[in-house]
Design an enzyme around this catalytic site. Structure first.
Site, PDB file in Angstrom:
ATOM      1  N   ALA A  14      39.491  65.994 -16.642  1.00 32.32           N
ATOM      2  CA  ALA A  14      40.554  67.337 -16.904  1.00 32.32           C
ATOM      3  C   ALA A  14      41.215  67.639 -15.643  1.00 32.32           C
ATOM      4  O   ALA A  14      42.165  68.387 -15.652  1.00 32.32           O
ATOM      5  CB  ALA A  14      39.688  68.087 -17.563  1.00 32.32           C
ATOM      6  N   GLY A  16      42.351  65.899 -13.151  1.00 30.23           N
ATOM      7  CA  GLY A  16      42.999  64.571 -12.701  1.00 30.23           C
ATOM      8  C   GLY A  16      44.408  64.848 -13.163  1.00 30.23           C
ATOM      9  O   GLY A  16      44.910  65.872 -13.566  1.00 30.23           O
ATOM     10  N   ARG A  94      44.050  52.269 -11.324  1.00 26.30           N
ATOM     11  CA  ARG A  94      44.158  50.959 -10.277  1.00 26.30           C
ATOM     12  C   ARG A  94      45.361  51.401  -9.251  1.00 26.30           C
ATOM     13  O   ARG A  94      46.143  52.341  -9.152  1.00 26.30           O
ATOM     14  CB  ARG A  94      44.666  49.978 -11.097  1.00 26.30           C
ATOM     15  CG  ARG A  94      46.177  50.110 -11.623  1.00 26.30           C
ATOM     16  CD  ARG A  94      46.769  48.647 -12.364  1.00 26.30           C
ATOM     17  NE  ARG A  94      47.802  48.853 -13.064  1.00 26.30           N
ATOM     18  CZ  ARG A  94      48.690  47.868 -13.350  1.00 26.30           C
ATOM     19  NH1 ARG A  94      48.619  46.728 -12.862  1.00 26.30           N
ATOM     20  NH2 ARG A  94      49.722  48.257 -14.418  1.00 26.30           N
ATOM     21  N   GLN A 114      29.330  58.357 -22.182  1.00 24.85           N
ATOM     22  CA  GLN A 114      30.040  59.143 -23.226  1.00 24.85           C
ATOM     23  C   GLN A 114      30.244  58.666 -24.631  1.00 24.85           C
ATOM     24  O   GLN A 114      30.139  59.685 -25.624  1.00 24.85           O
ATOM     25  CB  GLN A 114      31.584  59.097 -22.615  1.00 24.85           C
ATOM     26  CG  GLN A 114      31.665  59.798 -21.104  1.00 24.85           C
ATOM     27  CD  GLN A 114      33.084  59.962 -20.464  1.00 24.85           C
ATOM     28  OE1 GLN A 114      33.968  59.630 -20.877  1.00 24.85           O
ATOM     29  NE2 GLN A 114      33.027  60.661 -19.379  1.00 24.85           N
ATOM     30  N   ASP A 161      52.937  52.259 -23.808  1.00 26.11           N
ATOM     31  CA  ASP A 161      53.744  50.882 -23.929  1.00 26.11           C
ATOM     32  C   ASP A 161      55.031  50.894 -24.918  1.00 26.11           C
ATOM     33  O   ASP A 161      55.903  50.354 -24.771  1.00 26.11           O
ATOM     34  CB  ASP A 161      52.966  49.556 -24.254  1.00 26.11           C
ATOM     35  CG  ASP A 161      51.635  49.914 -23.274  1.00 26.11           C
ATOM     36  OD1 ASP A 161      51.663  49.710 -21.894  1.00 26.11           O
ATOM     37  OD2 ASP A 161      50.599  50.012 -23.812  1.00 26.11           O
ATOM     38  N   HIS A 189      46.525  46.795 -23.588  1.00 22.55           N
ATOM     39  CA  HIS A 189      47.123  47.495 -22.574  1.00 22.55           C
ATOM     40  C   HIS A 189      46.895  47.000 -21.326  1.00 22.55           C
ATOM     41  O   HIS A 189      46.258  47.420 -20.342  1.00 22.55           O
ATOM     42  CB  HIS A 189      46.777  49.077 -22.588  1.00 22.55           C
ATOM     43  CG  HIS A 189      47.247  49.863 -21.699  1.00 22.55           C
ATOM     44  ND1 HIS A 189      48.675  50.298 -21.592  1.00 22.55           N
ATOM     45  CD2 HIS A 189      46.868  50.736 -20.354  1.00 22.55           C
ATOM     46  CE1 HIS A 189      49.134  51.038 -20.584  1.00 22.55           C
ATOM     47  NE2 HIS A 189      48.088  51.200 -19.764  1.00 22.55           N
TER      48      HIS A 189
HETATM   49  P1  NAD Z   1      42.966  60.725 -11.657  1.00 20.11           P
HETATM   50  O1  NAD Z   1      42.190  60.091 -10.469  1.00 20.11           O
HETATM   51  O2  NAD Z   1      44.174  61.672 -11.199  1.00 20.11           O
HETATM   52  O3  NAD Z   1      41.946  61.520 -12.450  1.00 20.11           O
HETATM   53  C1  NAD Z   1      40.851  61.034 -13.087  1.00 20.11           C
HETATM   54  C2  NAD Z   1      39.792  62.149 -13.221  1.00 20.11           C
HETATM   55  O4  NAD Z   1      38.588  61.631 -13.924  1.00 20.11           O
HETATM   56  C3  NAD Z   1      39.150  62.598 -11.782  1.00 20.11           C
HETATM   57  O5  NAD Z   1      39.535  64.165 -11.847  1.00 20.11           O
HETATM   58  C4  NAD Z   1      38.068  62.550 -11.798  1.00 20.11           C
HETATM   59  O6  NAD Z   1      37.193  63.230 -11.155  1.00 20.11           O
HETATM   60  C5  NAD Z   1      37.541  62.491 -13.367  1.00 20.11           C
HETATM   61  N1  NAD Z   1      36.417  61.568 -13.629  1.00 20.11           N
HETATM   62  C6  NAD Z   1      36.064  60.330 -13.178  1.00 20.11           C
HETATM   63  N2  NAD Z   1      34.788  60.052 -13.673  1.00 20.11           N
HETATM   64  C7  NAD Z   1      34.529  60.680 -14.510  1.00 20.11           C
HETATM   65  C8  NAD Z   1      33.462  61.012 -15.678  1.00 20.11           C
HETATM   66  N3  NAD Z   1      32.426  60.139 -15.534  1.00 20.11           N
HETATM   67  N4  NAD Z   1      33.566  61.845 -16.287  1.00 20.11           N
HETATM   68  C9  NAD Z   1      34.763  62.995 -16.289  1.00 20.11           C
HETATM   69  N5  NAD Z   1      35.605  62.671 -15.493  1.00 20.11           N
HETATM   70  C10 NAD Z   1      35.345  61.825 -14.619  1.00 20.11           C
HETATM   71  O7  NAD Z   1      43.463  59.697 -12.412  1.00 20.11           O
HETATM   72  P2  NAD Z   1      44.718  59.612 -13.776  1.00 20.11           P
HETATM   73  O8  NAD Z   1      45.917  59.225 -12.979  1.00 20.11           O
HETATM   74  O9  NAD Z   1      44.752  61.017 -14.321  1.00 20.11           O
HETATM   75  O10 NAD Z   1      44.417  58.312 -14.581  1.00 20.11           O
HETATM   76  C11 NAD Z   1      43.210  58.439 -15.289  1.00 20.11           C
HETATM   77  C12 NAD Z   1      43.000  57.001 -16.033  1.00 20.11           C
HETATM   78  O11 NAD Z   1      44.027  56.836 -17.085  1.00 20.11           O
HETATM   79  C13 NAD Z   1      43.200  55.945 -15.093  1.00 20.11           C
HETATM   80  O12 NAD Z   1      42.073  54.851 -15.561  1.00 20.11           O
HETATM   81  C14 NAD Z   1      44.166  55.286 -15.636  1.00 20.11           C
HETATM   82  O13 NAD Z   1      44.351  53.991 -14.989  1.00 20.11           O
HETATM   83  C15 NAD Z   1      44.618  55.604 -16.869  1.00 20.11           C
HETATM   84  N6  NAD Z   1      45.917  55.701 -17.580  1.00 20.11           N
HETATM   85  C16 NAD Z   1      45.812  54.887 -18.716  1.00 20.11           C
HETATM   86  C17 NAD Z   1      47.067  54.806 -19.095  1.00 20.11           C
HETATM   87  C18 NAD Z   1      47.549  54.199 -20.789  1.00 20.11           C
HETATM   88  O14 NAD Z   1      48.422  53.994 -21.190  1.00 20.11           O
HETATM   89  N7  NAD Z   1      46.219  53.935 -21.346  1.00 20.11           N
HETATM   90  C19 NAD Z   1      48.349  55.534 -18.833  1.00 20.11           C
HETATM   91  C20 NAD Z   1      48.194  55.977 -17.490  1.00 20.11           C
HETATM   92  C21 NAD Z   1      46.809  56.125 -16.709  1.00 20.11           C
HETATM   93  C1  LMR Z   2      50.259  52.807 -16.917  1.00 23.30           C
HETATM   94  O1  LMR Z   2      50.536  51.991 -17.978  1.00 23.30           O
HETATM   95  O2  LMR Z   2      51.025  53.473 -16.497  1.00 23.30           O
HETATM   96  C2  LMR Z   2      48.786  52.995 -16.704  1.00 23.30           C
HETATM   97  O3  LMR Z   2      47.898  52.049 -17.509  1.00 23.30           O
HETATM   98  C3  LMR Z   2      48.356  52.996 -15.347  1.00 23.30           C
HETATM   99  C4  LMR Z   2      48.489  51.422 -14.770  1.00 23.30           C
HETATM  100  O4  LMR Z   2      47.652  51.251 -14.029  1.00 23.30           O
HETATM  101  O5  LMR Z   2      49.493  50.953 -15.076  1.00 23.30           O
END
Ligand code: NAD
Ligand code: LMR
Length: 330
Positions: A14, A16, A94, A114, A161, A189
């Site tokens: 939350a 992040g 990533r 989780q 996507d 994804h």
């Molecule tokens: P971020 O690094 O800004 O935030 C992630 C947060 O998760 C951090 O605050 C961290 O402390 C917290 N965290 C880590 N381990 C944890 C745990 N065990 N329990 C609770 N919190 C935990 O990253 P972000 O930019 O917010 O991205 C988060 C994730 O979402 C990444 O894996 C990213 O690749 C993914 N993402 C997915 C999609 C999708 O379309 N599916 C799109 C964008 C990003």
């Molecule tokens: C996205 O699609 O933007 C996210 O999954 C972040 C990434 O690693 O591409």
């Protein structure tokens, strides 16, 4: 007037980047409706709890009428307690040059405990969306560690996507996004995903009659599939506001339904439809109503589509085998 009984929405990660966009939209009613009050239950790792307090201060400073309460914790058994919705965002993003699957060993371990905590303390009807990458396989890990919940309660996000695919087609055809209907993101994804225009329409006309086949195969599909990497390259950080917006869309449609005659894409456990191996969390075309999703059946699958759908299923099968080897489920 707001519903008297607030709904409990758990969000991990939350503090992040995505959290910073997502929480304010949930609290303002974008996800569950403008008459539904919510309790936010926020999970972070211990070192991020201070930063999370800052986010909570800002949430309170918005004086959202629908925000009934906020709980914060570094314990999933607290954050998931009685949760009706759980958005599992917390995971490492990533960096440039990585594929999302490269995060499996770093992030996979987050989703076992989780899943176990959801199994133990969440509402028996909890709707789970996994956003943290690799989202499909992380959703599978959480699901497999929650044997007392229905496997169908675990979903992964391919909606970003889907939205990207809608936007790219709208731009190409010079039409508003509202003119586009019924495209599908099949599979993972990841860069093997298949953004499928074979059923899509633009103002009711078949999309593939309006665009050049070569553009579709050599430009459109890779642009959508590699958009995440393009954003990392441009922004120096992975997509956040658009990811949060897609998470809102996914949960909104699951909870409140898809518009009549239209479908969206959700990563859901395969029931074997369209020859996708059963159990994989795979992007399908779905319609939602009454809080349930259903795969759109009976769509024609060309040889071109079959090859793409099988390739992304193969990647998901390999990811599943890898996490089994990591001991994250049997
Ligand atoms: P971020 O690094 O800004 O935030 C992630 C947060 O998760 C951090 O605050 C961290 O402390 C917290 N965290 C880590 N381990 C944890 C745990 N065990 N329990 C609770 N919190 C935990 O990253 P972000 O930019 O917010 O991205 C988060 C994730 O979402 C990444 O894996 C990213 O690749 C993914 N993402 C997915 C999609 C999708 O379309 N599916 C799109 C964008 C990003
Ligand atoms: C996205 O699609 O933007 C996210 O999954 C972040 C990434 O690693 O591409």
């Amino acid at each position: 007037m707001a519903n008297i009984e607030p709904i409990r929405v758990a969000v991990t990660g939350a503090a992040g980047q995505i959290g910073y966009s997502l929480l304010f939209r949930i609290a303002s009613g974008d996800m569950l409706g403008k008459d539904q009050s919510v309790i936010l239950q926020l999970l972070e790792v211990t070192p991020a709890l201070k930063a999370l307090q800052g986010v909570v201060m800002e949430l309170r400073d918005c004086a959202f009428p629908l925000l009934a309460d906020i709980v914060t914790s570094d314990d999933p058994n607290v954050a998931f307690k009685d949760a009706d919705y759980a958005l599992l965002v917390g995971a490492m993003p990533r960096k440039a040059g990585m594929e999302r699957g490269d995060l499996l060993s770093a992030n996979g371990g987050i989703f076992k405990p989780q899943g176990e905590a959801l199994n133990k303390v969440a509402s028996r009807d909890v709707k789970v969306l996994v956003v943290g990458n690799p989202a499909n396989t992380n959703a599978l890990i959480a699901q497999q560690n929650a044997p007392d919940l229905d496997p169908g309660q675990f979903t992964a996000m391919v909606r970003l996507d889907h939205n990207r695919a809608v936007s790219q087609l709208a731009e190409k055809t010079g039409k508003p996004v509202t003119a586009i209907q019924n495209l599908t993101i099949w599979g993972n994804h990841s860069s093997t995903q298949y953004p499928d225009l074979s059923q899509a329409t633009v103002d009711g006309k078949p999309a593939l009659d309006l665009v050049d086949r070569d553009w579709y195969e050599t430009q459109y599909i890779p642009t959508v599939a590699k958009r995440g990497a393009a954003i990392i390259e441009a922004r120096g950080a992975s997509s956040a506001a658009s990811a949060a917006s897609a998470a809102i869309d996914h949960m909104h449609d699951w909870a409140l339904g898809t518009p009549e005659g239209q479908w969206v894409s959700m990563g859901i456990p395969s029931d074997g439809s369209y020859g996708v191996p059963e159990g994989l969390i795979y992007g399908f075309p779905v319609k939602c109503s009454g809080g349930k999703y259903e795969i759109v059946q009976g769509l024609d699958v060309s040889d071109f589509s079959r090859g793409k759908m099988d390739a992304t299923a193969q990647e998901l099968t390999e990811e599943r085998d890898e996490v089994r080897k990591l001991g994250l489920f049997k």
